[in-house]
Design an enzyme around this catalytic site. Structure first.
Site, mmCIF file in Angstrom:
data_model
loop_
_atom_site.group_PDB
_atom_site.id
_atom_site.type_symbol
_atom_site.label_atom_id
_atom_site.label_comp_id
_atom_site.label_asym_id
_atom_site.label_seq_id
_atom_site.Cartn_x
_atom_site.Cartn_y
_atom_site.Cartn_z
ATOM 1 N N ASN A 151 -10.239 -4.451 -3.326
ATOM 2 C CA ASN A 151 -11.032 -3.443 -4.021
ATOM 3 C C ASN A 151 -11.560 -2.446 -3.000
ATOM 4 O O ASN A 151 -12.493 -2.750 -2.254
ATOM 5 C CB ASN A 151 -12.190 -4.142 -4.760
ATOM 6 C CG ASN A 151 -13.117 -3.155 -5.434
ATOM 7 O OD1 ASN A 151 -12.792 -1.976 -5.576
ATOM 8 N ND2 ASN A 151 -14.284 -3.632 -5.848
ATOM 9 N N TRP A 152 -10.970 -1.260 -2.980
ATOM 10 C CA TRP A 152 -11.384 -0.251 -1.992
ATOM 11 C C TRP A 152 -12.706 0.405 -2.365
ATOM 12 O O TRP A 152 -13.295 1.105 -1.552
ATOM 13 C CB TRP A 152 -10.321 0.850 -1.884
ATOM 14 C CG TRP A 152 -9.051 0.446 -1.223
ATOM 15 C CD1 TRP A 152 -8.571 -0.825 -1.021
ATOM 16 C CD2 TRP A 152 -8.071 1.333 -0.678
ATOM 17 N NE1 TRP A 152 -7.359 -0.783 -0.388
ATOM 18 C CE2 TRP A 152 -7.021 0.540 -0.172
ATOM 19 C CE3 TRP A 152 -7.965 2.715 -0.585
ATOM 20 C CZ2 TRP A 152 -5.888 1.088 0.432
ATOM 21 C CZ3 TRP A 152 -6.834 3.255 0.017
ATOM 22 C CH2 TRP A 152 -5.811 2.455 0.522
ATOM 23 N N LYS A 153 -13.149 0.228 -3.610
ATOM 24 C CA LYS A 153 -14.326 0.964 -4.096
ATOM 25 C C LYS A 153 -14.100 2.462 -3.824
ATOM 26 O O LYS A 153 -12.976 2.921 -3.901
ATOM 27 C CB LYS A 153 -15.608 0.436 -3.454
ATOM 28 C CG LYS A 153 -15.684 -1.093 -3.514
ATOM 29 C CD LYS A 153 -17.016 -1.652 -3.161
ATOM 30 C CE LYS A 153 -16.961 -3.172 -3.277
ATOM 31 N NZ LYS A 153 -18.235 -3.812 -3.183
ATOM 32 N N HIS A 159 -16.949 -4.678 -12.862
ATOM 33 C CA HIS A 159 -17.459 -4.987 -11.517
ATOM 34 C C HIS A 159 -18.973 -4.792 -11.519
ATOM 35 O O HIS A 159 -19.494 -3.911 -12.215
ATOM 36 C CB HIS A 159 -16.798 -4.071 -10.484
ATOM 37 C CG HIS A 159 -17.145 -4.467 -9.084
ATOM 38 N ND1 HIS A 159 -18.334 -4.095 -8.501
ATOM 39 C CD2 HIS A 159 -16.501 -5.226 -8.178
ATOM 40 C CE1 HIS A 159 -18.385 -4.607 -7.280
ATOM 41 N NE2 HIS A 159 -17.284 -5.303 -7.057
ATOM 42 N N GLU A 201 -18.088 -13.448 -8.998
ATOM 43 C CA GLU A 201 -18.730 -12.827 -7.838
ATOM 44 C C GLU A 201 -20.249 -12.975 -7.949
ATOM 45 O O GLU A 201 -20.893 -12.235 -8.710
ATOM 46 C CB GLU A 201 -18.400 -11.329 -7.783
ATOM 47 C CG GLU A 201 -16.916 -11.023 -7.629
ATOM 48 C CD GLU A 201 -16.709 -9.599 -7.109
ATOM 49 O OE1 GLU A 201 -16.269 -9.467 -5.962
ATOM 50 O OE2 GLU A 201 -17.002 -8.651 -7.819
ATOM 51 N N GLY A 260 -21.260 -7.642 -0.641
ATOM 52 C CA GLY A 260 -21.695 -6.718 0.408
ATOM 53 C C GLY A 260 -22.814 -7.226 1.281
ATOM 54 O O GLY A 260 -23.509 -6.432 1.921
ATOM 55 N N SER A 309 -18.284 -11.067 -0.095
ATOM 56 C CA SER A 309 -18.333 -11.316 1.352
ATOM 57 C C SER A 309 -17.206 -12.212 1.871
ATOM 58 O O SER A 309 -17.413 -13.026 2.784
ATOM 59 C CB SER A 309 -19.696 -11.877 1.755
ATOM 60 O OG SER A 309 -20.696 -10.888 1.560
ATOM 61 N N GLY A 338 -13.723 -6.848 -0.838
ATOM 62 C CA GLY A 338 -14.246 -5.493 -0.723
ATOM 63 C C GLY A 338 -14.121 -4.985 0.696
ATOM 64 O O GLY A 338 -13.066 -4.521 1.120
HETATM 65 P P1 PGA Z 1 -17.432 -7.479 -0.428
HETATM 66 O O1 PGA Z 1 -17.224 -6.861 -1.890
HETATM 67 O O2 PGA Z 1 -16.174 -8.244 -0.098
HETATM 68 O O3 PGA Z 1 -17.618 -6.287 0.460
HETATM 69 O O4 PGA Z 1 -18.642 -8.362 -0.499
HETATM 70 C C1 PGA Z 1 -16.645 -7.624 -2.892
HETATM 71 C C2 PGA Z 1 -16.609 -6.887 -4.197
HETATM 72 O O5 PGA Z 1 -17.482 -6.022 -4.436
HETATM 73 O O6 PGA Z 1 -15.730 -7.126 -5.023
#
Ligand code: PGA
Length: 220
Positions: free
Chosen positions: A5-7, A84, A147, A153, A183, A202
């Site tokens: 997931n690149w956001k 999400h 999640e 994050g 994470s 992420g």
């Molecule tokens: P992260 O994000 O791996 O940076 O914690 C995961 C996500 O938001 O799907």
């Protein structure tokens, strides 16, 4: 299965880096779904599996700034991330809306990856919280990504036992594929991967070195 997931990050260089990496052995043999921002979808060749990060709940219409599942399908996407936590938090998406989106995605032959999570960490509380979120999509053929909200994050991850228990419990509700996200890093990926069906990544997915290390550790 590894979902990246690149956001709202990345650029053409990252696209090229992904294409180079995922075209080469052994990475080309692993099941990876790349979910970049919409404008980059078209830059990925057909042999790389892509997903949208969202879609609208209707097939088309006067909805400025939105993207439909039908358009994702036309761009060659096989998957779409839905619900999400960032969309629930910043765009006010509800379980009902996420369910509508999942229906439209499936009608357009796009497999939804429905993200669910809880602010809590006690297993019983988490189960109660996510049971509600899952009840609406219960009879649907969707992938579930668990999640914990406090793990996204933050560099905090639940215990492996917690991930194992919650993902196994989600499976008892009839979902065949359950991913873990929050994470994930090359340090923890191998252990987590053993107790679920895949990872939703992420930050580490924005760093090709970290991603290749994750892919190396889950292969061996
Ligand atoms: P992260 O994000 O791996 O940076 O914690 C995961 C996500 O938001 O799907």
């Amino acid at each position: 299965m590894i979902v990246c997931n690149w956001k709202m990050f990345g650029n053409r260089f990252l696209v090229q880096g992904y294409v180079d990496m995922l075209t080469k052995l052994p990475y080309s043999q692993q099941e990876v779904v790349v979910c970049p921002p919409f404008p980059f979808l078209n830059l990925f060749p057909k042999h790389i599996v892509t997903g949208g990060q969202n879609c609208h709940q209707q097939d088309e219409g006067a909805f400025t700034g939105e993207v439909s599942a039908k358009m994702l399908q036309e761009m060659g996407c096989q998957y779409v991330l839905l619900g999400h936590s960032e969309r629930r938090q910043y765009c006010g998406e509800t379980h009902e809306l996420v369910t509508q989106k999942a229906k439209v995605a499936m009608a357009n032959h796009i497999k939804p990856i429905v993200c669910i999570g809880s602010k809590l960490d006690n297993e019983i509380d988490v189960q109660q919280d996510i049971h509600q979120q899952l009840s609406l999509v219960q009879s649907m053929d969707v992938i579930v990504a668990y999640e914990p909200l406090w793990a996204i994050g933050t560099d905090k991850v639940p215990s492996i036992q917690h991930i194992q228990n919650i993902t196994a419990w989600i499976k008892t509700l009839g979902f065949n594929t359950v991913l873990y996200g929050g994470s994930v890093s090359y340090q923890n990926a191998a252990e987590i991967y053993k107790v679920c069906d895949g990872l939703l990544i992420g930050r580490a997915a924005l760093d090709l070195d970290a991603l290749s290390r994750i892919m190396d550790t889950v292969r061996t």
